[in-house]
Design a protein around this motif. Structure first.
Motif, PDB file in Angstrom:
ATOM      1  N   LEU A  77       0.766  -1.213   0.133  1.00  0.00           N
ATOM      2  CA  LEU A  77       0.052  -0.087   0.070  1.00  0.00           C
ATOM      3  C   LEU A  77       0.864   1.302   0.165  1.00  0.00           C
ATOM      4  N   PHE A  78       2.026   1.297   0.801  1.00  0.00           N
ATOM      5  CA  PHE A  78       2.889   2.383   0.793  1.00  0.00           C
ATOM      6  C   PHE A  78       3.415   2.693  -0.636  1.00  0.00           C
ATOM      7  N   VAL A  79       3.849   1.594  -1.231  1.00  0.00           N
ATOM      8  CA  VAL A  79       4.380   1.582  -2.651  1.00  0.00           C
ATOM      9  C   VAL A  79       3.278   2.228  -3.622  1.00  0.00           C
ATOM     10  N   ILE A  80       2.246   1.793  -3.561  1.00  0.00           N
ATOM     11  CA  ILE A  80       1.081   2.233  -4.372  1.00  0.00           C
ATOM     12  C   ILE A  80       0.883   3.694  -4.234  1.00  0.00           C
ATOM     13  N   SER A  81       0.679   4.154  -2.833  1.00  0.00           N
ATOM     14  CA  SER A  81       0.461   5.423  -2.666  1.00  0.00           C
ATOM     15  C   SER A  81       1.461   6.385  -2.842  1.00  0.00           C
ATOM     16  N   GLY A  82       2.675   5.819  -2.480  1.00  0.00           N
ATOM     17  CA  GLY A  82       3.845   6.650  -3.009  1.00  0.00           C
ATOM     18  C   GLY A  82       3.838   7.154  -4.455  1.00  0.00           C
ATOM     19  N   LEU A  83       3.571   6.048  -5.489  1.00  0.00           N
ATOM     20  CA  LEU A  83       3.751   6.346  -6.632  1.00  0.00           C
ATOM     21  C   LEU A  83       2.586   7.203  -7.175  1.00  0.00           C
ATOM     22  N   LEU A  84       1.369   6.960  -6.651  1.00  0.00           N
ATOM     23  CA  LEU A  84       0.321   8.048  -6.854  1.00  0.00           C
ATOM     24  C   LEU A  84       0.526   9.525  -6.835  1.00  0.00           C
ATOM     25  N   LEU A  85       1.308   9.712  -5.357  1.00  0.00           N
ATOM     26  CA  LEU A  85       1.743  10.839  -5.016  1.00  0.00           C
ATOM     27  C   LEU A  85       3.022  11.438  -5.926  1.00  0.00           C
ATOM     28  N   ASN A  86       3.703  10.557  -6.342  1.00  0.00           N
ATOM     29  CA  ASN A  86       4.737  11.195  -7.138  1.00  0.00           C
ATOM     30  C   ASN A  86       4.351  11.460  -8.437  1.00  0.00           C
ATOM     31  N   ILE A  87       3.493  10.865  -9.125  1.00  0.00           N
ATOM     32  CA  ILE A  87       2.766  11.318 -10.344  1.00  0.00           C
ATOM     33  C   ILE A  87       2.060  12.589 -10.029  1.00  0.00           C
ATOM     34  N   THR A  88       1.789  13.047  -9.133  1.00  0.00           N
ATOM     35  CA  THR A  88       1.076  14.019  -8.977  1.00  0.00           C
ATOM     36  C   THR A  88       1.774  15.548  -9.346  1.00  0.00           C
ATOM     37  N   PRO A  89       1.309  16.247 -10.353  1.00  0.00           N
ATOM     38  CA  PRO A  89       2.058  17.319 -10.830  1.00  0.00           C
ATOM     39  C   PRO A  89       2.187  18.424  -9.662  1.00  0.00           C
ATOM     40  N   GLY A  90       3.590  18.958  -9.307  1.00  0.00           N
ATOM     41  CA  GLY A  90       3.928  19.725  -8.468  1.00  0.00           C
ATOM     42  C   GLY A  90       5.108  20.569  -8.846  1.00  0.00           C
ATOM     43  N   ALA A  91       5.515  21.468  -8.030  1.00  0.00           N
ATOM     44  CA  ALA A  91       6.753  22.468  -8.310  1.00  0.00           C
ATOM     45  C   ALA A  91       7.883  21.832  -8.844  1.00  0.00           C
ATOM     46  N   ASP A  92       8.301  20.608  -8.258  1.00  0.00           N
ATOM     47  CA  ASP A  92       9.503  19.768  -8.911  1.00  0.00           C
ATOM     48  C   ASP A  92       8.977  19.107 -10.423  1.00  0.00           C
ATOM     49  N   SER A  93       8.114  18.707 -10.592  1.00  0.00           N
ATOM     50  CA  SER A  93       7.759  18.171 -11.812  1.00  0.00           C
ATOM     51  C   SER A  93       7.790  19.329 -12.845  1.00  0.00           C
ATOM     52  N   LEU A  94       7.450  20.396 -12.687  1.00  0.00           N
ATOM     53  CA  LEU A  94       7.172  21.587 -13.441  1.00  0.00           C
ATOM     54  C   LEU A  94       8.653  22.058 -13.559  1.00  0.00           C
ATOM     55  N   TYR A  95       9.551  22.109 -12.716  1.00  0.00           N
ATOM     56  CA  TYR A  95      10.870  22.585 -12.924  1.00  0.00           C
ATOM     57  C   TYR A  95      11.690  21.417 -13.772  1.00  0.00           C
TER      58      TYR A  95
END
Length: 209
Positions: A9-27
């Protein structure tokens, strides 16, 4: 494993959060579009190092927070839950702009790009709050070494996040821009928001071990 639970569940949750657009992904997308995949990869490495700084800092302070007193534990727990609920409700109520585009920034050396990526992440207090609010939910209350468990989970989260960001750098360098339909963006944002609300409620109900 190492005092953790619900690792899948942690890995799946983390992956969902990782792909959520944010300042890091925009940079990363910005550097990839303007200077190519190599610049995006360097930006990713800088951001990844910044994440490890947050994980280490949080892990070193976690044991003290969890063992000091019931009052301190409850305060941090409710603060983290409130933060997750705030983020979740903000995402649920958000309305994506009509059009989003990656901004154009002046070219920079790879060393500068790495430093900017690192500072963009390490100087963001929301990243520290996120790790303190999210990771402890997957640590056993009875774990004998909570900092080690925190470092283990943080390393997994950052490793997966780095892989995603490397793909993002490659993809945006190839297609030249990031973009999904406005309605798709709205539904995705709301879905992640509901998930954050769930995590906030779960954290609020957590009992001290």
């Amino acid at each position: 494993m190492l005092g953790t639970h619900d690792l899948t569940l942690f890995v799946i949750s983390g992956l969902l959060l990782n792909i959520t657009p944010g300042a890091d992904s925009l940079y990363i997308a910005t550097r990839s579009v303007t200077q190519g995949a190599k610049a995006g990869v360097v930006a990713t490495l800088g951001i990844s190092l910044g994440c490890y700084v947050h994980v280490l800092a949080a892990a070193l302070g976690l044991s003290a927070v969890l063992t000091t007193s019931a009052v301190a534990f409850t305060f941090v727990k409710l603060a983290g839950a409130a933060y997750l609920l705030y983020v979740g409700l903000s995402l649920i109520r958000s309305r994506p702009a009509q059009a989003q585009s990656v901004g154009i920034v002046p070219d920079a050396s790879l060393r500068t790009i790495f430093a900017q990526g690192f500072l963009t992440n390490v100087l963001n207090p929301k990243v520290a709050l996120f790790f303190l609010a999210f990771v402890p939910q997957f640590i056993e209350p009875s774990a004998t070494n909570k900092p080690l468990a925190f470092l283990f989970l943080g390393a997994i989260f950052n490793f997966n996040g780095t892989l995603w960001c490397l793909f993002l750098a490659w993809a945006t360098a190839r297609i030249g821009s990031l973009g999904i339909g406005r309605q798709a963006a709205a539904w995705f944002s709301r879905s992640i928001g509901v998930f954050f609300v769930y995590l906030g409620v779960r954290l609020a109900l957590t009992k001290q071990g």
